[in-house]
Design an enzyme around this catalytic site. Structure first.
Site, PDB file in Angstrom:
ATOM      1  N   THR A   1      53.873  57.528  69.880  1.00 19.34           N
ATOM      2  CA  THR A   1      53.712  58.865  69.185  1.00 19.34           C
ATOM      3  C   THR A   1      55.063  58.946  68.500  1.00 19.34           C
ATOM      4  O   THR A   1      56.214  58.557  68.619  1.00 19.34           O
ATOM      5  CB  THR A   1      53.394  59.984  70.168  1.00 19.34           C
ATOM      6  OG1 THR A   1      54.570  60.087  70.891  1.00 19.34           O
ATOM      7  CG2 THR A   1      52.169  59.990  70.736  1.00 19.34           C
TER       8      THR A   1
ATOM      9  N   GLY B   1      60.733  47.876  60.698  1.00 20.30           N
ATOM     10  CA  GLY B   1      59.583  47.282  60.180  1.00 20.30           C
ATOM     11  C   GLY B   1      58.431  47.399  60.969  1.00 20.30           C
ATOM     12  O   GLY B   1      58.635  47.307  62.542  1.00 20.30           O
TER      13      GLY B   1
ATOM     14  N   ASP C   1      70.821  58.409  65.070  1.00 21.04           N
ATOM     15  CA  ASP C   1      69.808  57.318  65.398  1.00 21.04           C
ATOM     16  C   ASP C   1      70.797  56.345  66.270  1.00 21.04           C
ATOM     17  O   ASP C   1      70.171  55.860  67.350  1.00 21.04           O
ATOM     18  CB  ASP C   1      69.318  56.714  64.032  1.00 21.04           C
ATOM     19  CG  ASP C   1      68.437  55.471  64.374  1.00 21.04           C
ATOM     20  OD1 ASP C   1      67.323  55.604  65.098  1.00 21.04           O
ATOM     21  OD2 ASP C   1      68.897  54.189  64.243  1.00 21.04           O
TER      22      ASP C   1
ATOM     23  N   LYS D   1      70.751  55.010  70.307  1.00 21.91           N
ATOM     24  CA  LYS D   1      70.844  53.740  70.663  1.00 21.91           C
ATOM     25  C   LYS D   1      71.847  53.293  71.612  1.00 21.91           C
ATOM     26  O   LYS D   1      71.651  52.509  72.544  1.00 21.91           O
ATOM     27  CB  LYS D   1      70.694  52.826  69.571  1.00 21.91           C
ATOM     28  CG  LYS D   1      69.382  52.888  68.824  1.00 21.91           C
ATOM     29  CD  LYS D   1      69.262  52.289  67.463  1.00 21.91           C
ATOM     30  CE  LYS D   1      67.879  52.523  66.721  1.00 21.91           C
ATOM     31  NZ  LYS D   1      67.551  51.613  65.253  1.00 21.91           N
TER      32      LYS D   1
ATOM     33  N   GLY E   1      62.226  52.902  50.970  1.00 23.17           N
ATOM     34  CA  GLY E   1      61.736  53.119  52.241  1.00 23.17           C
ATOM     35  C   GLY E   1      62.423  52.739  53.333  1.00 23.17           C
ATOM     36  O   GLY E   1      62.154  53.072  54.553  1.00 23.17           O
TER      37      GLY E   1
END
Length: 350
Positions: free
Chosen positions: A101, A326, A225, A229, A211
């Site tokens: 999700t 990807g 982000d 990580k 993109g």
């Protein structure tokens, strides 16, 4: 024995895994003994469907692509539609929940609740969501262990590039003294475009057109982000949980074209680097732009590529590079976890 799968979320990543399982069906059964059946899907936008006897994955994908809904799937006596995500986890006969999700990285929800519900109902979980692993790794790992189920999260750091599985298995026996890497492809793409003479603004616009960057690029360009990580790597690889808010964080929005060109003239390149290392007996983590020498292996990483270096006491520095995003690659990361789940099941560990 067939592994029954329920998808919680069925966007591009979930659909990519479903495609891979179809395309590689015979190979996965022959090589790994992984025979799978999709029994349920629950998606906030695409609806919900459950068949304990198994769903036709080709038909499921066709319905989603033609109508945007799984609920256009043909009715049959065994099919139940309209369950919520929690009801799907609780009531389905799935062995593994594929949790893909959209997650709020500030709260980890709804994925944390999905994971907890699955474990409490003795169901394993594989996920690509950073939120649960960055915010609740210890709690969720202990809960999975308590209920004797599997928790897989390979895709949370570098998508299908095995940034977590490789050090855990292949580098076993080493003491890893530092982890450093380029963990965000968007920012790396922008910086390498700036090396070609583009301004920050022009490089960001190009990244958005391709993109690589979202309409709101804040999470990428301000380092958030990569910060999540870094927290995951600290918990999972270094064994030292760090709150993502304790990771020193600085993005690339203040880097100018002039700064990039000046560094090039002096034999250096700017890269947004995450670092996790021990300092004075305490684990420290940071994400910030750094100037590194041209001959540094990370300086050679260009475009929307990720790379990570493990500093090992026995093997020396080991570098892993590959795609960090990807749909197919992220779908593959879930397959890595499913194969490992199957191996664990064979060993009767779950």
């Amino acid at each position: 024995m067939t592994t029954k799968i329920a998808f919680i979320g069925f966007g591009g990543v979930g659909q990519s895994l479903a495609e891979i399982l179809l395309e590689r069906k015979e190979h996965l059964e022959e090589m790994y003994g992984l025979e799978s059946s999709v029994v349920a899907v629950s998606d906030m936008m695409k609806g919900s469907i459950y068949n304990p006897e198994g769903l036709d994955t080709n038909e499921l994908l066709k319905c989603v692509r033609e109508s945007g809904s799984v609920e256009t799937y043909p009715d049959s006596p065994h099919i139940l539609k309209g369950l919520t995500s929690i009801e799907t986890i609780q009531q389905s006969n799935a062995d593994v929940i594929v949790e893909v999700t959209y997650t709020d990285v500030h709260t980890g929800e709804p994925a944390i609740t999905h994971c907890k519900t699955a474990f409490e109902n003795k169901k394993s979980v594989v996920t690509t969501n950073k939120g649960p692993v960055a915010l609740a790794y210890q709690e969720l790992s202990l809960l999975a262990e308590k209920h004797g189920v599997f928790f897989g999260y390979e895709g949370t750091v570098m998508s299908g590039t095995p940034a977590l599985r490789m050090p855990e298995l292949t580098l076993a026996g080493n003491q890893i003294t530092e982890i450093k890497g380029i963990l965000n492809g968007t920012t790396n793409y922008i910086l390498t475009e700036m090396e070609k003479g583009q301004s920050y603004e022009a490089a960001l616009l190009k990244a958005q057109e391709l993109g690589y960057a979202e309409a709101d690029p804040t999470s990428d360009v301000e380092g958030y982000d990569a910060r999540y990580k870094a927290a995951i790597l600290s918990s999972c690889i270094m064994g030292a949980p760090i709150a993502h808010t304790d990771v020193e964080c600085e993005g690339i929005s203040s880097i100018t074209g002039e700064m990039v060109q000046q560094a090039l003239k002096e034999g250096e390149k700017w890269r947004l680097l995450a670092r996790i290392r021990e300092e004075n007996g305490e684990m420290k983590a940071s994400v910030k732009p750094e100037r590194i020498k041209d001959h540094d292996p990370l300086a050679g990483v260009s475009g929307a590529t990720n790379a990570i270096v493990y500093e090992c006491d026995l093997a020396g520095p080991i570098m892993l590079t590959g795609a960090g995003a990807g749909l197919k690659e992220t779908g593959y990361s879930l397959l890595i976890d499913l194969i490992y789940y199957q191996k664990q099941k064979k060993l009767a560990k779950i």
